[in-house]
Design a protein around this motif. Structure first.
Motif, PDB file in Angstrom:
ATOM      1  N   VAL A  19       0.843  -1.139   0.028  1.00  0.00           N
ATOM      2  CA  VAL A  19       0.120  -0.060   0.183  1.00  0.00           C
ATOM      3  C   VAL A  19       1.019   1.135   0.097  1.00  0.00           C
ATOM      4  O   VAL A  19       1.894   1.516   0.817  1.00  0.00           O
ATOM      5  CB  VAL A  19      -0.813  -0.022   1.329  1.00  0.00           C
ATOM      6  CG1 VAL A  19      -1.628   1.276   1.301  1.00  0.00           C
ATOM      7  CG2 VAL A  19      -1.727  -1.462   1.299  1.00  0.00           C
ATOM      8  N   ASP A  23      -2.146   5.748  -1.701  1.00  0.00           N
ATOM      9  CA  ASP A  23      -3.373   4.849  -1.174  1.00  0.00           C
ATOM     10  C   ASP A  23      -3.884   5.150   0.117  1.00  0.00           C
ATOM     11  O   ASP A  23      -4.966   5.383   0.361  1.00  0.00           O
ATOM     12  CB  ASP A  23      -2.697   3.359  -1.312  1.00  0.00           C
ATOM     13  CG  ASP A  23      -2.513   3.038  -2.543  1.00  0.00           C
ATOM     14  OD1 ASP A  23      -2.897   3.354  -3.802  1.00  0.00           O
ATOM     15  OD2 ASP A  23      -1.477   1.824  -2.677  1.00  0.00           O
ATOM     16  N   ARG A  24      -2.867   5.363   0.856  1.00  0.00           N
ATOM     17  CA  ARG A  24      -3.333   5.750   2.479  1.00  0.00           C
ATOM     18  C   ARG A  24      -4.156   7.022   2.401  1.00  0.00           C
ATOM     19  O   ARG A  24      -5.242   7.178   2.965  1.00  0.00           O
ATOM     20  CB  ARG A  24      -2.172   5.744   3.188  1.00  0.00           C
ATOM     21  CG  ARG A  24      -1.581   4.306   3.539  1.00  0.00           C
ATOM     22  CD  ARG A  24      -0.631   4.567   4.759  1.00  0.00           C
ATOM     23  NE  ARG A  24       0.640   5.295   4.396  1.00  0.00           N
ATOM     24  CZ  ARG A  24       1.766   4.481   3.870  1.00  0.00           C
ATOM     25  NH1 ARG A  24       1.499   3.075   3.743  1.00  0.00           N
ATOM     26  NH2 ARG A  24       2.627   5.266   3.431  1.00  0.00           N
ATOM     27  N   ILE A  27      -7.854   6.807   1.005  1.00  0.00           N
ATOM     28  CA  ILE A  27      -9.008   6.414   2.031  1.00  0.00           C
ATOM     29  C   ILE A  27      -9.465   7.399   3.125  1.00  0.00           C
ATOM     30  O   ILE A  27     -10.465   7.479   3.466  1.00  0.00           O
ATOM     31  CB  ILE A  27      -8.846   5.074   2.569  1.00  0.00           C
ATOM     32  CG1 ILE A  27      -7.445   4.749   3.518  1.00  0.00           C
ATOM     33  CG2 ILE A  27      -8.915   3.888   1.515  1.00  0.00           C
ATOM     34  CD1 ILE A  27      -7.646   3.402   4.144  1.00  0.00           C
TER      35      ILE A  27
ATOM     36  N   LYS B  54      -2.493  -4.735   2.993  1.00  0.00           N
ATOM     37  CA  LYS B  54      -3.257  -4.458   1.727  1.00  0.00           C
ATOM     38  C   LYS B  54      -4.861  -4.796   2.245  1.00  0.00           C
ATOM     39  O   LYS B  54      -5.609  -4.163   1.577  1.00  0.00           O
ATOM     40  CB  LYS B  54      -2.718  -5.632   0.648  1.00  0.00           C
ATOM     41  CG  LYS B  54      -3.301  -5.336  -0.692  1.00  0.00           C
ATOM     42  CD  LYS B  54      -2.599  -4.302  -1.204  1.00  0.00           C
ATOM     43  CE  LYS B  54      -3.113  -4.080  -2.771  1.00  0.00           C
ATOM     44  NZ  LYS B  54      -2.304  -5.061  -3.686  1.00  0.00           N
ATOM     45  N   ALA B  55      -5.023  -5.871   2.766  1.00  0.00           N
ATOM     46  CA  ALA B  55      -6.698  -6.268   3.091  1.00  0.00           C
ATOM     47  C   ALA B  55      -7.252  -5.267   3.847  1.00  0.00           C
ATOM     48  O   ALA B  55      -8.380  -5.099   3.575  1.00  0.00           O
ATOM     49  CB  ALA B  55      -6.371  -7.836   3.889  1.00  0.00           C
ATOM     50  N   TRP B  57      -6.425  -2.023   4.022  1.00  0.00           N
ATOM     51  CA  TRP B  57      -6.852  -1.003   3.155  1.00  0.00           C
ATOM     52  C   TRP B  57      -7.850  -1.087   2.168  1.00  0.00           C
ATOM     53  O   TRP B  57      -8.586  -0.449   2.013  1.00  0.00           O
ATOM     54  CB  TRP B  57      -5.463  -0.715   2.215  1.00  0.00           C
ATOM     55  CG  TRP B  57      -5.524   0.704   1.144  1.00  0.00           C
ATOM     56  CD1 TRP B  57      -5.538   1.685   1.476  1.00  0.00           C
ATOM     57  CD2 TRP B  57      -5.975   0.408  -0.206  1.00  0.00           C
ATOM     58  NE1 TRP B  57      -5.696   2.569   0.415  1.00  0.00           N
ATOM     59  CE2 TRP B  57      -5.918   1.723  -0.595  1.00  0.00           C
ATOM     60  CE3 TRP B  57      -6.359  -0.633  -1.066  1.00  0.00           C
ATOM     61  CZ2 TRP B  57      -6.617   2.171  -1.689  1.00  0.00           C
ATOM     62  CZ3 TRP B  57      -6.903  -0.488  -2.227  1.00  0.00           C
ATOM     63  CH2 TRP B  57      -6.780   1.229  -2.648  1.00  0.00           C
ATOM     64  N   GLU B  58      -7.876  -2.190   1.811  1.00  0.00           N
ATOM     65  CA  GLU B  58      -9.206  -2.593   0.881  1.00  0.00           C
ATOM     66  C   GLU B  58     -10.552  -2.488   1.621  1.00  0.00           C
ATOM     67  O   GLU B  58     -11.651  -2.414   0.760  1.00  0.00           O
ATOM     68  CB  GLU B  58      -9.145  -4.057   0.186  1.00  0.00           C
ATOM     69  CG  GLU B  58      -7.943  -4.097  -0.984  1.00  0.00           C
ATOM     70  CD  GLU B  58      -7.729  -5.694  -1.491  1.00  0.00           C
ATOM     71  OE1 GLU B  58      -8.011  -6.452  -0.786  1.00  0.00           O
ATOM     72  OE2 GLU B  58      -6.864  -5.499  -2.498  1.00  0.00           O
ATOM     73  N   ARG B  59     -10.367  -2.440   2.860  1.00  0.00           N
ATOM     74  CA  ARG B  59     -11.602  -2.448   3.669  1.00  0.00           C
ATOM     75  C   ARG B  59     -11.785  -0.847   4.310  1.00  0.00           C
ATOM     76  O   ARG B  59     -12.526  -0.717   4.974  1.00  0.00           O
ATOM     77  CB  ARG B  59     -11.547  -3.473   4.823  1.00  0.00           C
ATOM     78  CG  ARG B  59     -11.811  -4.768   4.398  1.00  0.00           C
ATOM     79  CD  ARG B  59     -12.160  -5.479   5.961  1.00  0.00           C
ATOM     80  NE  ARG B  59     -12.205  -6.698   5.698  1.00  0.00           N
ATOM     81  CZ  ARG B  59     -12.538  -7.676   6.586  1.00  0.00           C
ATOM     82  NH1 ARG B  59     -13.101  -7.140   8.065  1.00  0.00           N
ATOM     83  NH2 ARG B  59     -12.573  -8.833   6.398  1.00  0.00           N
ATOM     84  N   GLY B  60     -10.739  -0.265   3.665  1.00  0.00           N
ATOM     85  CA  GLY B  60     -10.737   1.391   4.228  1.00  0.00           C
ATOM     86  C   GLY B  60     -10.263   1.510   5.596  1.00  0.00           C
ATOM     87  O   GLY B  60     -10.453   2.620   6.116  1.00  0.00           O
ATOM     88  N   ASP B 188      -2.288 -15.631   2.369  1.00  0.00           N
ATOM     89  CA  ASP B 188      -3.800 -15.500   2.482  1.00  0.00           C
ATOM     90  C   ASP B 188      -4.522 -16.301   3.798  1.00  0.00           C
ATOM     91  O   ASP B 188      -5.406 -15.493   4.442  1.00  0.00           O
ATOM     92  CB  ASP B 188      -4.557 -16.093   1.237  1.00  0.00           C
ATOM     93  CG  ASP B 188      -4.123 -15.129  -0.112  1.00  0.00           C
ATOM     94  OD1 ASP B 188      -3.638 -14.292   0.015  1.00  0.00           O
ATOM     95  OD2 ASP B 188      -4.656 -15.673  -0.895  1.00  0.00           O
ATOM     96  N   ALA B 207     -16.712  -7.322   7.613  1.00  0.00           N
ATOM     97  CA  ALA B 207     -16.924  -6.990   6.384  1.00  0.00           C
ATOM     98  C   ALA B 207     -18.081  -7.044   5.717  1.00  0.00           C
ATOM     99  O   ALA B 207     -18.747  -7.954   6.106  1.00  0.00           O
ATOM    100  CB  ALA B 207     -15.746  -8.148   5.373  1.00  0.00           C
TER     101      ALA B 207
END
Lengths: 207, 207
Positions: A19, A23-24, A27, B54-55, B57-60, B188, B207
């Motif tokens: 990230v 990117d940071r 959000i 990363k995960a 970030w994908e959730r904000g 993962d 989520a």
């Protein structure tokens, strides 16, 4: 070579999926930066920082204050007030401010930070535009008149050695991004000046 | 008494209007905490941390990684690898992690941090629940087999003194909040375990 240093040199591939700062900031909805308040004891650094933090919060901007409360009793609890320790104090604060800035936070620091060289070194480790120097400009006569905590009185009596402005120098910035004259302006006016600066330069969205 | 210390003792009134940690977490939409990854060199701390970031970030979720890259070359650039310096290294990282946690960030730290006592001290300075110790558990044989950076080979040859697991101890946590066996689980799967933990304890929304 140390383990950590060796890792740094070789793990560039791992970090490609990282990230990024961009990117940071996405959000969070604003850019990271550091408003570095500098000025005499009693000039109003903490007062202005606290009020700016509140105003930013009301706009949903993520910010954080670094000040004597959370630094001198934590990260820098093993530092004293010798010239070398004062320099190391500001160096560490600068490094932490840099991390917060890269995390996307609008970071606020409220330290006398009397030496130009120390502040310039902080500016130098940051990306261009990340370090916003804010001079809290208040005549020492006014700071001394306020003297809420009686520190000037003690300093004049020789009870506090190397007190900035009395028995130790304060080196004002030559070209601060902002100058706030707290003897002439209200706290609210100072907050407006900070927010207008952040808006006009695109750090935060317009209200 | 120093200026800063004196200020701390007397400016409580000024800070009553402060933005609180709760307020900060409200605009971020999640709670602050530190996922403290600990484990041998090559066990996968950085890999997992980067994937968790990363995960999140994908959730904000606002998060930040502290690792050798941004600490050893910045805040802790004046520390070496003596036992005392290693302890100070972890102490400073702990103090910075605490600040990020109080700012509301989901902070991730990726350091070998081999000494139980050093990690316990970090836990002790944080609020209960803020420090989440994650053991990255991988047999040294596996770390050594991977040896992506050739460090184990050098350590065996005596070229790196005090290498954790070879010529210096690694003290695994007695009661880590999470254990991730990276020799058995995929990255993962490790990420899912971290996010499920954060969700189940209410640090981040489901989520």
């Amino acid at each position: 070579m140390s383990t950590e240093t060796a890792r740094k040199a070789t793990n560039i591939v791992w970090h490609q999926g990282n990230v990024t700062r961009d990117d940071r900031e996405k959000i969070l909805g604003h850019k990271g930066c550091t408003l570095w308040f500098t000025g005499l004891s009693g000039s109003g650094k903490s007062t202005v920082a606290v009020a700016v933090e509140k105003a930013l919060w009301e706009r949903g901007v993520s910010s954080f204050i670094l000040d004597g409360d959370n630094i001198r009793h934590g990260l820098n609890s093993n530092l004293g007030f010798s010239p070398a320790d004062r320099t190391e104090n500001i160096r560490r604060i600068g490094e932490v401010a840099k991390l917060f800035t890269e995390a996307g936070s609008v970071n606020l620091t409220a330290f006398i930070s009397p030496y130009r060289d120390d502040r310039d070194k902080v500016r130098a480790i940051m990306q261009p535009g990340d370090f916003i120097e804010v001079l809290i400009d208040c005549p020492i006569e006014e700071c001394e008149k306020r003297d809420v905590k009686g520190l000037y009185k003690k300093a004049r009596a020789g009870e506090i050695p190397e007190f900035t402005g009395i028995s130790a120098p304060y080196e004002a910035p030559n070209k601060p991004e902002l100058t706030l004259r707290t003897a002439e302006k209200s706290v609210d006016e100072c907050v407006v000046a900070c927010l207008e600066y952040l808006e006009s330069k695109g750090y935060i969205p317009a209200a």
